[in-house]
Design a protein around this motif. Sequence first.
Motif, PDB file in Angstrom:
ATOM      1  N   MET A 270      14.109  22.931  41.445  1.00  0.00           N
ATOM      2  CA  MET A 270      14.284  21.551  41.063  1.00  0.00           C
ATOM      3  C   MET A 270      14.595  20.680  41.890  1.00  0.00           C
ATOM      4  O   MET A 270      15.513  20.969  42.752  1.00  0.00           O
ATOM      5  N   ARG A 271      13.869  19.501  42.104  1.00  0.00           N
ATOM      6  CA  ARG A 271      14.481  18.421  43.095  1.00  0.00           C
ATOM      7  C   ARG A 271      14.495  16.932  42.303  1.00  0.00           C
ATOM      8  O   ARG A 271      13.472  16.655  41.626  1.00  0.00           O
ATOM      9  N   SER A 272      15.595  16.331  42.641  1.00  0.00           N
ATOM     10  CA  SER A 272      15.549  14.950  41.803  1.00  0.00           C
ATOM     11  C   SER A 272      15.796  13.904  43.380  1.00  0.00           C
ATOM     12  O   SER A 272      16.503  14.317  44.004  1.00  0.00           O
ATOM     13  N   ASP A 273      14.769  13.148  43.386  1.00  0.00           N
ATOM     14  CA  ASP A 273      15.072  12.143  44.184  1.00  0.00           C
ATOM     15  C   ASP A 273      15.080  10.686  43.889  1.00  0.00           C
ATOM     16  O   ASP A 273      14.371  10.264  42.903  1.00  0.00           O
ATOM     17  N   GLY A 274      15.749   9.778  44.735  1.00  0.00           N
ATOM     18  CA  GLY A 274      15.689   8.472  44.480  1.00  0.00           C
ATOM     19  C   GLY A 274      15.398   7.745  45.349  1.00  0.00           C
ATOM     20  O   GLY A 274      15.549   7.941  46.755  1.00  0.00           O
ATOM     21  N   ALA A 275      14.370   6.650  45.561  1.00  0.00           N
ATOM     22  CA  ALA A 275      13.891   6.107  46.541  1.00  0.00           C
ATOM     23  C   ALA A 275      13.891   4.412  46.674  1.00  0.00           C
ATOM     24  O   ALA A 275      13.782   3.961  45.704  1.00  0.00           O
ATOM     25  N   SER A 276      14.478   3.933  47.592  1.00  0.00           N
ATOM     26  CA  SER A 276      14.898   2.486  47.461  1.00  0.00           C
ATOM     27  C   SER A 276      13.595   1.744  47.601  1.00  0.00           C
ATOM     28  O   SER A 276      13.578   0.500  47.222  1.00  0.00           O
ATOM     29  N   ARG A 277      12.467   2.304  48.110  1.00  0.00           N
ATOM     30  CA  ARG A 277      11.244   1.606  48.145  1.00  0.00           C
ATOM     31  C   ARG A 277      10.549   1.019  46.860  1.00  0.00           C
ATOM     32  O   ARG A 277      10.136   0.002  46.632  1.00  0.00           O
ATOM     33  N   LEU A 278      11.050   1.912  45.797  1.00  0.00           N
ATOM     34  CA  LEU A 278      10.514   1.643  44.426  1.00  0.00           C
ATOM     35  C   LEU A 278      11.546   0.837  43.708  1.00  0.00           C
ATOM     36  O   LEU A 278      12.453   0.343  44.032  1.00  0.00           O
ATOM     37  N   ALA A 279      10.747   0.365  42.312  1.00  0.00           N
ATOM     38  CA  ALA A 279      11.359  -0.766  41.727  1.00  0.00           C
ATOM     39  C   ALA A 279      12.708  -0.181  41.074  1.00  0.00           C
ATOM     40  O   ALA A 279      12.604   0.917  40.491  1.00  0.00           O
ATOM     41  N   PRO A 280      13.909  -1.088  40.959  1.00  0.00           N
ATOM     42  CA  PRO A 280      14.855  -0.372  40.314  1.00  0.00           C
ATOM     43  C   PRO A 280      14.504  -0.142  38.728  1.00  0.00           C
ATOM     44  O   PRO A 280      13.826  -0.434  38.079  1.00  0.00           O
ATOM     45  N   GLY A 281      15.054   1.215  38.085  1.00  0.00           N
ATOM     46  CA  GLY A 281      14.587   1.654  36.878  1.00  0.00           C
ATOM     47  C   GLY A 281      13.798   2.638  37.218  1.00  0.00           C
ATOM     48  O   GLY A 281      13.730   3.784  36.423  1.00  0.00           O
ATOM     49  N   ASN A 282      12.901   2.856  38.228  1.00  0.00           N
ATOM     50  CA  ASN A 282      11.915   3.775  38.466  1.00  0.00           C
ATOM     51  C   ASN A 282      11.946   4.290  39.705  1.00  0.00           C
ATOM     52  O   ASN A 282      11.270   5.142  40.436  1.00  0.00           O
ATOM     53  N   GLN A 283      13.403   4.326  40.274  1.00  0.00           N
ATOM     54  CA  GLN A 283      13.490   4.995  41.534  1.00  0.00           C
ATOM     55  C   GLN A 283      13.765   6.437  41.621  1.00  0.00           C
ATOM     56  O   GLN A 283      13.421   7.026  42.512  1.00  0.00           O
ATOM     57  N   TRP A 284      14.025   6.932  40.299  1.00  0.00           N
ATOM     58  CA  TRP A 284      14.421   8.436  40.385  1.00  0.00           C
ATOM     59  C   TRP A 284      13.327   9.116  39.519  1.00  0.00           C
ATOM     60  O   TRP A 284      12.802   8.654  38.657  1.00  0.00           O
ATOM     61  N   HIS A 285      13.150  10.224  40.225  1.00  0.00           N
ATOM     62  CA  HIS A 285      12.116  10.983  39.471  1.00  0.00           C
ATOM     63  C   HIS A 285      12.532  12.696  39.881  1.00  0.00           C
ATOM     64  O   HIS A 285      13.042  12.756  40.994  1.00  0.00           O
ATOM     65  N   LEU A 286      12.351  13.443  38.833  1.00  0.00           N
ATOM     66  CA  LEU A 286      12.497  14.938  38.712  1.00  0.00           C
ATOM     67  C   LEU A 286      11.366  15.714  39.095  1.00  0.00           C
ATOM     68  O   LEU A 286      10.280  15.609  38.365  1.00  0.00           O
ATOM     69  N   PHE A 287      11.523  16.413  40.241  1.00  0.00           N
ATOM     70  CA  PHE A 287      10.151  17.344  40.600  1.00  0.00           C
ATOM     71  C   PHE A 287      10.318  18.767  40.524  1.00  0.00           C
ATOM     72  O   PHE A 287      11.198  19.547  41.235  1.00  0.00           O
ATOM     73  N   PRO A 288       9.987  19.611  39.427  1.00  0.00           N
ATOM     74  CA  PRO A 288       9.990  20.816  39.208  1.00  0.00           C
ATOM     75  C   PRO A 288       8.894  21.742  39.727  1.00  0.00           C
ATOM     76  O   PRO A 288       7.771  21.258  39.827  1.00  0.00           O
ATOM     77  N   SER A 289       9.405  23.027  40.162  1.00  0.00           N
ATOM     78  CA  SER A 289       8.114  23.815  40.590  1.00  0.00           C
ATOM     79  C   SER A 289       8.542  25.102  40.129  1.00  0.00           C
ATOM     80  O   SER A 289       9.674  25.562  40.297  1.00  0.00           O
ATOM     81  N   VAL A 290       7.668  26.245  40.022  1.00  0.00           N
ATOM     82  CA  VAL A 290       7.863  27.465  39.826  1.00  0.00           C
ATOM     83  C   VAL A 290       6.820  28.313  40.400  1.00  0.00           C
ATOM     84  O   VAL A 290       5.393  27.667  40.440  1.00  0.00           O
TER      85      VAL A 290
END
Lengths: 558, 1108
Positions: B681-701
């Motif tokens: 599981m990885r969660s990332d926040g990127a400054s390049r993106l618009a506030p509110g949409n900066q964070w996303h969770l990336f799962p994999s199995v």
Amino acid sequence: MKNLDRLLLLTLLAVSLLSCNKKLEKENHSRLTPEFFQTAQGFETGLNAAYSGLRELYGPEEGVEAFTAVGTDEFRTANGNRTSNVANYSSAYLSSNEFSSKIWNTCYTYINTCNGLIKFGADITELSEDAKKQKLAEAHFLRAFYYFTLVPLFGDVTLNTEFQDAPTTAAERADKGTVYDLIEADLKVAMDGLVASSKIGGVQPGRATAATARHLLAKVYLTRAYTDIAKSDDFQQALNLAKGLIDDAPALNIGLLPDFEDVHRPTNEDNAEVLFSVQYSTDLVFGGEQTWNHLYVNKYDVQLGERNLNDGRCYAWFRGTDWLYNTAFADKTNDSRYYKTFQSVWYATRALSGSYTIKVDGQTHTLNYNFQPGDTAMVMPGYNMPLPEMQNKNYYIFTPENYTDATIFPTMTKYLDPNRETPNENGKRPIIVLRLADTYLVAAEAAYQLGQPDLAAQYINVIRKRAANEGREQAMEVNAADIDIDFILDERSRELCAENFRWLDLVRTGKLFERVRAFDDFEARNNIREYHVIRPIPQSQIDAVITGPPYPQNPGWN
Amino acid sequence: MRCSSIVLGLMFFFSGMLLANRSDGQNIRIDKVLLSPKTTILKAALKEIEEKTNYRFAYQSDMINSAGLVKVPANTRSVAETLTALLDPIELTYRQSGHYIYIEHKPKPKIVQQLQLKGRVLDEQGLPLPSVSVLKNGTSQGTVTDENGQFVINTVKGDRITFTYIGYKAQTIVVTDTTNSLSVQLELAEGSDLDEVVVVGYGTQRRSDVTGAISSVNEEALKQIPAGNIATALQGTAPGMSIQKPGGSSHPGATPTIRIRGERSLGAGNDPLVIVDGIPYNGSLNDISQDDIVSAQVLKDASSTAIYGSRGANGVILINTRRGRANGEPTLSYNGYAGFNRILGQFDLMDAEQFALLKKWAKWNGSSANTYTGLDDPDLLKDAFGDPEEFEAYQNGGNNNWQDLIYKDGLMTNHQVGINGGTEKTKYDASLGYFKSDGIYDRQGMNRYSLKLSIDQQIGKYVTLGINSLNSYTILTGMDLNPMDQALRASPFIGPDRPDGTPYDFLPGAGRNVWNPMADFEEGALLDKTTRLSTFTSGYLQVDLPAGFKYKFNAGIQINPETIGRFYASGTTKQLGTPNYGYNGKKTGYDYTIEHLLTWDRVLAEKHHFNFTGLYSIQEAQNEWNHVHYRNVLADYVQYHNPEFASDLTSDGSYEKWAILSYMGRLNYSFDDRYLLTFTMRSDGASRLAPGNQWHLFPSVALGWNMMNEAFLKGNNWMNTLKLRASYGTVGNQGIGAYDTLGQLDLRRYNFGSDNVLGTYPIRAANATLGWENTSSLNFGLDYGVLDNRISGSIEFYKQFTDHILLDQTLPATSGIPLPVRNNIGKTENTGVELNISSVNLKGGENGGFSWSTDLNIFLNRGKITELASGVTQDISNSWFVGHPIGTFFNYKRVGIWQNTPEDIAQAEELGLTVTGTNSVIGTVRVADANGDGRINLDDRVILGSRQPKFEGGFTNRFAYKNFDLSIVTYFKVGGLMKSGIHGGWMNTLQGIYNNLDLPYWTPDNMENYWPKPNSALQNPEFKSTLDLMDASYLKIRNINLGYTLPKAALANLGVKSAHVYTTVSNPFVFFSEYKNKFGGLDPETNNAIDINTPPLWSLLFGVNVTF
């Protein structure tokens, strides 16, 4: 040791985790965003940009000249160039041609800039009410100018009156009548808010004035008057405005220059006759560059052996038609304008000698030339000289009979720029867009259409007398019986040739098809079709409208 | 808020762990307790302590119940003393954590004796084998063997030590009391080795434990292709990875374009993430010396890239540089080569006679009928020339090949001196390198000086720290210089000098548009120099914690200031006689990554192996650019060094800063080495993106099944490896500009008379909702090895779904916004198969007999756009079509040439085409009336194909006999289209103005059906854009390398341990290329289009590798 570990770890953690959310805040120092338009400086620079957009229309190879100068009775393509298909109306002239999109894209970009100025301008508190009114009037003028560039070329076009800051992939075409309404309203705002004329109150060269707006609105009425959405008083309005401007000219410190030659004389572009110009200067940073100085230059370097600054860079894109050289400008005795519009003498920069052949009345003759730097090297007298007169000269002489398709023909001189550093360099002269002589001809055309040929003759005679050789004023005068629409078009050629009106003049008066068929002597006359009286909507516009109804093409173009 | 609470939690977690686990129980020793002395059951005694203190006990009931009677001591004692007295006699012990005290069985007396295990590893012939990895299982502790095959490692009894080396079967030994000097002989593996240790994201794994799709390239394969950058060396070595020269550029400093499993993004970039020694690398691949790289891993599926979630969507390339080895004796090495770059050929231009004929045809076709009497009309020839001086040169027999004057051989050389060594506690590696490659145009070249240093140091028992520093100083010349545009169209009748010996400026002919290309060779006339000092330094601190925990702090910083200086004198092809020009560019900035990693590795109940990795990382970059442009430098020799002596200065700059914050957790679990599970599981926040949409969770199995370890396969004698893998997961892409969510104003300059003004106007719309682009991918893999692993490899099948695509959407001009807008719209899919076979065709056997092995990889990728904005199915202005790949070509369909026959003329007239005059279509390109409406216009454009190849791959053959070795690396691509800028450029206008490619153009007699007629009246032939699209297939011998290893006996006296000499030829042959064979091109290798550029190169090098 163990304590040290712990301390170190915690410090590292603390340092790298501190205020991490802040890291995701954008820190913008290098980009200006549209909010800048809401400041006084933003408003000022936005207006400058709206003016600078005119440089994309007036000056570059892909500018408006392909849609105004060639493909008419005046000029034809000489050497293969970017405009060839458009100029020749060949079957390869399609909606993908670069001129449609260049003009279209430029106009809409700067219309949006103007919309931004108009939207935010009213709320700017740092500006005095007077300054604000003046600048808003300029924005309205420029918006009208861009729309009036579009409508006569493309017909119904998209009408944006609001500042667009959100992307859209849909668009519709508005009835051209509503676009004309906006142009009219904008120009009225401009007339009200702008300084009266360029020669009053220290107006900077290149800025629109009330005089500019008055002239342009007269032209707008005149243009609309011929269309299917004409209003009944359009000709009258055109006449009133043009007449008003002509009558007020002395009070506005503007007027026709005494000598036609001075109008386009290099470094004299800011003269009293000029109503509007697109600015260039020799400043390498701000001054910009234009290529129009090259377009009309013949291939004199074949005869002179090299190029020089005075005679220009031999693009040889555009050559006058024989009709222009010999019929429109048939009178070279009374009318000074032929020799003030076309070059007839070239001076040597290198010593050359040899012989060349010419035709006189269809017979071939061999003549000699032998010149030194500074001597006359070539002459195009403009009329068919008798043979004896040509013999025993030590320079080339080319009479109209000897003009060739691509090499030998008189250069149109209005854009030549001898004040450059090298012959191949681009021009740095401002381009005159509107001038008072046109106001007279607008007045004349409107008067004629209103059934007042004597008034028309009166206005035309002012122009013609100014153009007369010394002592020939009388001979230049015309009377009401001479006036018809063809005469007016001929007179416009003599006065305004290559000033980017011709195709529009012919379309406005419904004469394009007829006169290209009659007077073109290259390929346009064979290829022109009825649908060519309107320019194709750029394919890039049609391709990019991917939502909503498809963007309609002009009739005949698909 | 969300971020800080997670951080807070994490901090507690870390600190709690530190304090709890490392506690030695001070309180328990100070806190006193007085019990009444007696003999009782343990439970009662403990209860009494609980009543009298704050401590609470935790235990298993049956353990306490079966404990029997205990003797409670008299007098006040500390809790600790009391407990020891109670528990010690009954073989129990205790452990404190906060207020809790756990009662446990006393550990079985274990005599943990550190053994310093020394040994030697030998190859199948009994010769010492250097560089063998020696690793303690389940740990990252290990070493490698030295040049004599010797190693030293600290072990304890019962440790399992695994020896791995590429090309050999892994071998594991168990350390016993008697193990003190060991001799291990490895057997040839003949194929891939599943026990090889591979680097995966944030760690290493045995290949047999890997569940993702990973391709590895080892040092040996990398060394085969000497090159200026790693990407060039990787070409054709890994399935699924396509590496092509950008625009076909042959500049020594051009770095290739890398695509892993095709392209999926329309607007956010398709470049893979490069990780160097564990740290994301944002610099130029030119800045790393190939000699310092020991391996590269390509991570392809979601499971292996998910831990780089934020940036993993385009695949990840892990690059590992050499580290020190605990081999006692330092090893000194020298690697060097020298040779030359030479053009693969010249562009096929017309010579004087051919061009004169072209001119005549062009003038003939471009003139009104009856202007000339025929092709032999002397006036036609004269007018065709136009320029009297060019005409005179033609009549005097002038015939000059400009290309002969431009090209020369370029030197290519590389030297690297390295030292490597260390002890069990301190390991080091250092190297000093120099690389130089001159282009075949002498204004172009690359020089690089590199210095590398790495140290790994163990402090005490638990702490290891290390630093690795890669530094380089790179000088690139002529990055912005390209002589070809002028040289390829210069008149072939004219030489560089006038008859009187003075050099030309504008050359006669071509409307005096072409400047003498040789003017650029004047000393100091044309300067273009980029210098970059790059330092990429990373360090780590690793602490072994109890109970299988490990903490690692990992940080890296990259600083690569760059300066660019350009000066173009007035009389060069850049300035064409206008005032000279100078430019200075300067870039500064930094880019750092900080990571906290916690890992836990435990084997429970023999068969359950857990490995957990937790990560918090922050990446931040800041870059600043400044540019100064100026004209009229007073004296040319000032060049770009002092703009004060110039006028018309303009200056601009930019600033950008971005950051990514990440939290990641990964669990690897394996049962009995048979069933494998990876969950991330990885969660990332990127400054390049618009506030509110900066964070996303990336799962994999991911799941893996080592079928070889199943009973039903064990012991069979033909299959050696069989593993099935499956993974599914999501990764992201945020590769857009730092401020793309904001609107943008552009600058215009204008003047009102002599008043100069600045203008600003909107060119880009804001997008306040810009978010992550996500790629979900499914991967199935099979690893196999049969016949004693003589044939081995893997097969991968994948499907990727990309949505919320970050795309640059071109808007209609009427939107008023000229630049495309960044958006999150649309979907793409990629499906692919990758196949990889390694086979030993001939075994060398004893005594260096003839051996032959082959590595083959073939891969294909089918990408397509599945959805566009607002449900539209085509977006012509962006060339996006639902159901078709990215890079689709949309244009008219060329069907031949309009012939001068009555039928063709009648058909052309029917279509309303011009058939008379200079614009007559006869002899021009005929395109299909695709929509059948009886007219030729823009509605007749159709989809012609795309860049996407049918399949591509590479194969490498290696031969050895005695001391000789030979390898041949081949790359191939089948299918797809490419665009040739050469055929689309100024040297192919067929106008007769500029010199032209030597093509069989149409004439009324020859019925040519591809190339149209020349025409002086058109700047370019109509529908020219249909002529430069070609089949992109080719097969290329990338490299042939022949080497000889000097016999050890001969070297011993010289103090040389080993010596290998080789010669290598790069890019020698291209086969099966339409571009080359049919259209006269040189090298079809490109990622997209062949730009007008200096010709491609081949090179011949001689090299030596020596160790002392």
